[in-house]
Design a protein around this motif. Structure first.
Motif, PDB file in Angstrom:
ATOM      1  N   GLU A 426       0.710  -1.198   0.062  1.00 19.46           N
ATOM      2  CA  GLU A 426       0.207   0.010  -0.110  1.00 19.46           C
ATOM      3  C   GLU A 426       1.036   1.339   0.075  1.00 19.46           C
ATOM      4  OE1 GLU A 426      -3.067   2.458   2.852  1.00 19.46           O
ATOM      5  OE2 GLU A 426      -2.877   0.144   3.259  1.00 19.46           O
ATOM      6  N   ASN A 427       0.639   2.108  -0.843  1.00 18.83           N
ATOM      7  CA  ASN A 427       1.128   3.521  -0.809  1.00 18.83           C
ATOM      8  C   ASN A 427       0.141   4.380  -1.122  1.00 18.83           C
ATOM      9  OD1 ASN A 427       4.269   2.994  -1.254  1.00 18.83           O
ATOM     10  ND2 ASN A 427       3.409   1.545  -2.389  1.00 18.83           N
ATOM     11  N   ASP A 428       0.287   5.689  -0.199  1.00 17.87           N
ATOM     12  CA  ASP A 428      -0.699   6.592  -0.126  1.00 17.87           C
ATOM     13  C   ASP A 428      -0.340   8.140  -0.336  1.00 17.87           C
ATOM     14  OD1 ASP A 428      -1.931   4.454   0.947  1.00 17.87           O
ATOM     15  OD2 ASP A 428      -3.061   5.544   2.505  1.00 17.87           O
ATOM     16  N   PRO A 429       0.036   8.489  -1.524  1.00 18.87           N
ATOM     17  CA  PRO A 429       0.498   9.785  -1.979  1.00 18.87           C
ATOM     18  C   PRO A 429      -0.711  11.015  -1.351  1.00 18.87           C
ATOM     19  CG  PRO A 429      -0.095   8.381  -4.049  1.00 18.87           C
ATOM     20  CD  PRO A 429      -0.190   7.607  -2.836  1.00 18.87           C
ATOM     21  N   ILE A 430      -0.113  11.853  -1.172  1.00 15.90           N
ATOM     22  CA  ILE A 430      -1.070  13.216  -0.963  1.00 15.90           C
ATOM     23  C   ILE A 430      -0.369  14.073  -2.060  1.00 15.90           C
ATOM     24  CG2 ILE A 430      -1.767  14.994   0.339  1.00 15.90           C
ATOM     25  CD1 ILE A 430      -1.367  13.369   3.030  1.00 15.90           C
ATOM     26  N   PHE A 431      -1.056  14.204  -3.166  1.00 15.55           N
ATOM     27  CA  PHE A 431      -0.392  14.902  -4.075  1.00 15.55           C
ATOM     28  C   PHE A 431      -0.027  16.318  -4.036  1.00 15.55           C
ATOM     29  CE2 PHE A 431      -3.095  11.354  -6.061  1.00 15.55           C
ATOM     30  CZ  PHE A 431      -1.944  10.518  -6.551  1.00 15.55           C
ATOM     31  N   GLY A 432       1.127  16.670  -4.217  1.00 13.95           N
ATOM     32  CA  GLY A 432       1.421  18.260  -4.025  1.00 13.95           C
ATOM     33  C   GLY A 432       1.744  18.662  -2.567  1.00 13.95           C
ATOM     34  N   VAL A 433       1.589  17.726  -1.737  1.00 13.06           N
ATOM     35  CA  VAL A 433       1.974  18.065  -0.020  1.00 13.06           C
ATOM     36  C   VAL A 433       3.274  18.875   0.032  1.00 13.06           C
ATOM     37  CG1 VAL A 433       3.099  15.675   0.502  1.00 13.06           C
ATOM     38  CG2 VAL A 433       1.938  17.422   2.309  1.00 13.06           C
ATOM     39  N   PRO A 459       8.618  11.245   0.991  1.00 15.41           N
ATOM     40  CA  PRO A 459       9.301  10.972  -0.030  1.00 15.41           C
ATOM     41  C   PRO A 459       8.486  10.839  -1.132  1.00 15.41           C
ATOM     42  CG  PRO A 459       9.169   8.984   1.024  1.00 15.41           C
ATOM     43  CD  PRO A 459       8.620   9.990   2.009  1.00 15.41           C
ATOM     44  N   GLY A 460       8.767  11.829  -2.350  1.00 17.45           N
ATOM     45  CA  GLY A 460       7.822  11.904  -3.489  1.00 17.45           C
ATOM     46  C   GLY A 460       6.365  12.168  -3.170  1.00 17.45           C
ATOM     47  N   ASP A 461       5.945  12.748  -2.168  1.00 20.08           N
ATOM     48  CA  ASP A 461       4.723  13.133  -1.828  1.00 20.08           C
ATOM     49  C   ASP A 461       3.976  12.076  -0.991  1.00 20.08           C
ATOM     50  OD1 ASP A 461       4.754  15.709  -2.501  1.00 20.08           O
ATOM     51  OD2 ASP A 461       3.615  15.548  -4.417  1.00 20.08           O
ATOM     52  N   ASN A 462       4.673  10.882  -0.782  1.00 22.48           N
ATOM     53  CA  ASN A 462       4.033   9.654  -0.453  1.00 22.48           C
ATOM     54  C   ASN A 462       3.894   9.860   1.043  1.00 22.48           C
ATOM     55  OD1 ASN A 462       2.794   7.120  -0.185  1.00 22.48           O
ATOM     56  ND2 ASN A 462       4.544   6.002  -0.467  1.00 22.48           N
ATOM     57  N   ALA A 463       2.522   9.693   1.903  1.00 21.97           N
ATOM     58  CA  ALA A 463       2.464   9.627   3.027  1.00 21.97           C
ATOM     59  C   ALA A 463       2.413   8.689   4.058  1.00 21.97           C
ATOM     60  CB  ALA A 463       1.050  10.452   3.381  1.00 21.97           C
ATOM     61  N   PHE A 464       2.332   7.289   3.373  1.00 22.58           N
ATOM     62  CA  PHE A 464       2.053   6.078   3.897  1.00 22.58           C
ATOM     63  C   PHE A 464       2.632   5.073   3.142  1.00 22.58           C
ATOM     64  CE2 PHE A 464       0.103   2.321   5.066  1.00 22.58           C
ATOM     65  CZ  PHE A 464       0.371   1.938   6.239  1.00 22.58           C
ATOM     66  N   SER A 465       3.424   4.006   3.784  1.00 17.99           N
ATOM     67  CA  SER A 465       3.896   2.827   2.730  1.00 17.99           C
ATOM     68  C   SER A 465       3.654   1.945   3.779  1.00 17.99           C
ATOM     69  CB  SER A 465       5.131   3.244   2.410  1.00 17.99           C
ATOM     70  OG  SER A 465       5.784   2.000   1.673  1.00 17.99           O
TER      71      SER A 465
END
Length: 795
Positions: A426-433, A459-465
């Protein structure tokens, strides 16, 4: 962080087929002409009897009226004739079956539904209904964001729905029942090529189609044959994505495409030995989920991120049958893979959750309110990559059918082992954070503005991995013994001893994981699962029976719950951290029934009553503050009800049917609410279970245009009200009752069989489920009225 809506529900509600689909006497094949030796059509003599569809519910071919359990058997010809394309159609026409979406799926979509039988409904933990494709077990748990595997109704000989616990012969998770999809076998003698196509259009939506072709080729007559089939299908969409101003960004976003391939080889080198290897491939590509915003104009969805999915199933099986003379040996070696990739709209959860960690300058913090507002408004996605693979081996030895001249005993015994791996990334990006923080002159890695942040937070706008690896092992020895006191009265004693283990290795990181977690958990269990039955064949046409059986499903491991972000919820449940595991649960089911045929099999009446006591239920505990869920054992339930199925053929051209079921499934104590399951009090209705379903249908076959075979058919289906949640405060707590009407007609022209059909003819648009996801109340309805035509040919 995974989206955890409190009552995520099923993705699409296809219009219902008439109950004629459940009638052996109403298959379209009856309205067709059979080819003569020159390949030309000739009229078919209409039978006055109701066709009997044999079943393999007890691992051997039998007349369903002689089996001590409630069974619905629907032939493949019936499924095709009545345009039944998926499990949702099936659940409306077979008594006491329902479906709802897997817990925590963030919206409904293909591959997320759980199937329930007789009120044994649980969106948490292991599955409660076993799913089989031939001899391949496709049963998977309600793990994280996945539901049951749903094989398409393609090149199917029949579907068998076995109600009640099937643990003795089918193992853990078949506690509510088992659904068997039985494919067509290669024919060693006859060459055949068949095609089928249909096209349809949805009211207010887009077009759909289905096309398939199947070839049966004897390579060495009576010794070796190949069967190969391909299929492509599209289910039309009817939901539009709109922007903030109401402009349509994309139309009919919930259409679904799928493709299937099946190859089977049958080799019979001797009269006693048969080897049948087979492979099956299925890909389901959904462009989006079938949810719309109730507050918006009709069937519109306003979302920042689209929610597509792609679900690929691959199975392989080698089935060996060996007649040893005194007994029959069967070996089934199977493997299946599931690759399920999906996107969820995480904007309302991830972005909002992140904004709550910022402290406004008005409250003595360092974040300006404009930054908090900008972060909360950012789009976010949840990317889920799910992989399941299983290897299984079953060996069973069965005596010959009962022969009073040989022995009063028949028996079956076997061994089963399996190993299933489930991997989830699972990866949860928040785009533009990162850019948003920079626009306001801050850094997303600054702990002064974002407590706990560091250089590796986004990293790369990702908020959770998160990575999760589940392993489940099962090994069993099982058997059944039948003793015939007389040729008409026999008792059955069966049992399965099962050892199972499950484990979870997980790693969570990045900012929304809180402190993060890298850890493992293990759980082992054993179970002894008995079954007792008494069957009395009053005469060859009438059978009464009674059965008592135990059902069981394995326990498992929970995903990590961040103790920082979820602390208030955990404390409210009396916990410092989420529990690492949850225990097995089990039930006892008691059933009494009768199966009768009258008037030389022109009338059949089957009926039964059942009582189920379910203990230590696996329940999902939803944490509203942090939107996480963990599984726990919470309380008991009782499910009781009745089922009936009536078929009649008053004269050769007319077939009538009525069937239905009533179930009352309620919690029997308050243990659930004491474990943090809101609304889980004594007397609460088990969620996702309609109080009743019923259907009536009629089909008339007649001659048209001289000697051409034709038919007209119609049916009505009713589904009762249900509860979508245990929590009365949820928007989906009360689901309404609804009904649908379906019509069809057909004509045979030489080799070709033509039909016209209307599903949901009255275009019932009842919003049958309406969960709330964050601040948005979503709606789900039956698929709109569908008008179409089909053509089938056989050469």
């Amino acid at each position: 962080m995974t989206i955890r809506p409190p009552a995520a529900l099923s993705y699409a509600f296809a219009a219902l087929c008439p109950l004629a689909a459940t009638l052996p006497g109403t298959a379209f094949a009856q309205a067709a002409d059979a080819p003569d030796s020159a390949g030309q059509a000739r009229p078919v003599a209409l039978s006055e009897q109701i066709e009997i569809v044999t079943v393999t519910a007890q691992k051997r071919k039998e007349d369903p009226n002689k089996v001590a359990m409630s069974i619905s058997a629907i032939s493949g010809a019936q499924l095709q004739a009545q345009h039944v394309n998926d499990i949702t159609d099936l659940t409306r026409t077979v008594p006491n079956i329902s479906f709802t979406a897997a817990t925590g799926n963030g919206g409904a979509g293909p591959g997320t539904s759980n199937i329930e039988i007789r009120g044994i409904s649980s969106g948490a933990g292991a599955a409660t209904v076993g799913i089989y494709l031939g001899d391949v077990s496709l049963t998977v748990g309600n793990v994280y964001t996945m539901g049951a595997v749903e094989p398409k109704f393609f090149d199917i000989d029949r579907v068998e729905v076995l109600r009640g616990p099937q643990a003795t012969l089918y193992g853990a998770s078949s506690m509510g029942g088992t659904i068997k999809f039985v494919p067509n076998e290669p024919d060693l003698a006859e060459r055949e090529f068949s095609t089928y196509a249909e096209a349809s259009s949805l009211e207010g939506g887009s077009a759909g189609y289905l096309a398939n072709a199947v070839a049966n080729i004897p390579l060495v007559r009576d010794e070796l044959a190949l069967r190969i089939g391909v299929q492509a299908q599209r289910a039309g969409g009817f939901i539009d994505q709109v922007g903030n101003g109401g402009s349509v960004l994309a139309g009919n976003i919930n259409k679904v495409d799928d493709q299937e391939v099946r190859i089977a080889l049958k080799w019979k080198p001797t009269a006693a030995l048969t080897v049948t290897p087979s492979v099956y491939y299925q890909k389901v590509d959904a462009r989006d989920i079938a949810a719309f915003n109730i507050e918006l104009p009709r069937y519109q969805a306003q979302k920042q991120v689209r929610e597509p999915s792609k679900d690929i199933l691959q199975t392989a099986n080698v089935l060996v049958g060996w007649d040893l003379g005194a007994a029959d040996l069967t070996s089934s070696t199977s493997h299946f893979r599931r690759k399920f990739d999906r996107t969820q709209n995480g904007s309302a959860y991830n972005s909002y959750s992140l904004s709550t960690f910022l402290t406004s300058t008005e409250d003595g913090g360092t974040a300006p309110p404009e930054l908090i507002e900008a972060v909360a408004a950012l789009p976010s996605a949840v990317y889920l990559n799910n992989r399941v693979r299983q290897l299984a081996q079953e060996l069973r030895l069965a005596s010959k059918p009962y022969d009073p001249a040989r022995s009063p005993l028949t028996w079956l015994g076997g061994l089963y082992v399996s190993k299933q791996h489930t991997d989830i990334n699972e990866n949860d990006p928040i785009f533009g954070v990162n850019d948003t923080f920079a626009q306001f002159g801050f850094s997303s890695s600054d702990p002064d503005i974002l407590p706990g942040a560091n250089a590796g937070s986004f990293p790369g706008d990702n908020a959770f991995s998160g990575t999760f690896h589940y392993t489940e092992r099962q090994s069993s020895v099982f058997g059944e013994l039948n003793y015939y006191f007389t040729p008409s009265l026999h008792a059955t004693v069966g049992a399965r001893y099962l050892k199972g283990s499950s484990s979870l290795d997980q790693r969570n990181s990045l900012y929304l994981a809180g402190a993060g977690n890298t850890g493992s958990s293990r759980l082992s269990s054993t179970a002894f699962l008995p079954k007792y039955a008494l069957t009395w064949e009053v005469d060859p046409a009438h059978t009464v029976y009674t059965t008592a059986a135990k059902g069981f499903r394995l326990g498992g491991s929970n995903v990590f719950v961040p103790p920082t972000t979820c602390a208030p919820d955990l404390e409210a449940n009396g916990l410092e951290q989420g529990p690492a595991t949850y225990a097995p649960d089990s039930l006892w089911s008691y059933e009494v029934g009768s199966k009768s045929r009258f008037l030389n099999n022109r009338l059949s009446i089957n009926a039964d009553v059942f009582y189920v006591k379910w203990t230590n239920i696996q329940q999902g505990v939803y944490l509203p503050t942090c939107a996480y869920t963990y599984n726990a054992n919470a309380g008991d339930a009782v499910s009781k009800g009745v089922e009936f199925d009536i078929k009649a053929r008053p004269f050769a051209g007319l077939t009538l049917s009525a069937s239905g079921g009533y179930v009352k499934a309620e919690l029997s104590n308050d243990e659930g609410i004491r474990n943090g399951v809101i609304g889980a009090v004594q007397g609460a209705q088990v969620q996702g279970v309609p109080k009743y379903n019923a259907a009536v249908s009629a089909q008339y076959n007649f001659a048209a245009f001289g000697d051409r075979s034709a038919f007209v058919a119609g049916g009505v289906q009713w589904v009762g009200s249900s509860k979508g949640s245990l929590n009365p405060e949820q928007t989906d707590y009360q689901r309404p009752a609804y009904h649908t009407v379906d019509l069809s007609a057909g004509l045979t022209l030489d080799r070709y069989k033509l039909s016209l059909f209307v599903k949901n003819a009255l275009d019932d648009d009842t919003i049958i489920q309406h969960p709330q996801v964050a601040s948005i109340v979503q709606g789900y309805r039956l698929m709109p009225r569908s008008i179409g035509m089909s053509v089938a040919a056989r050469f």
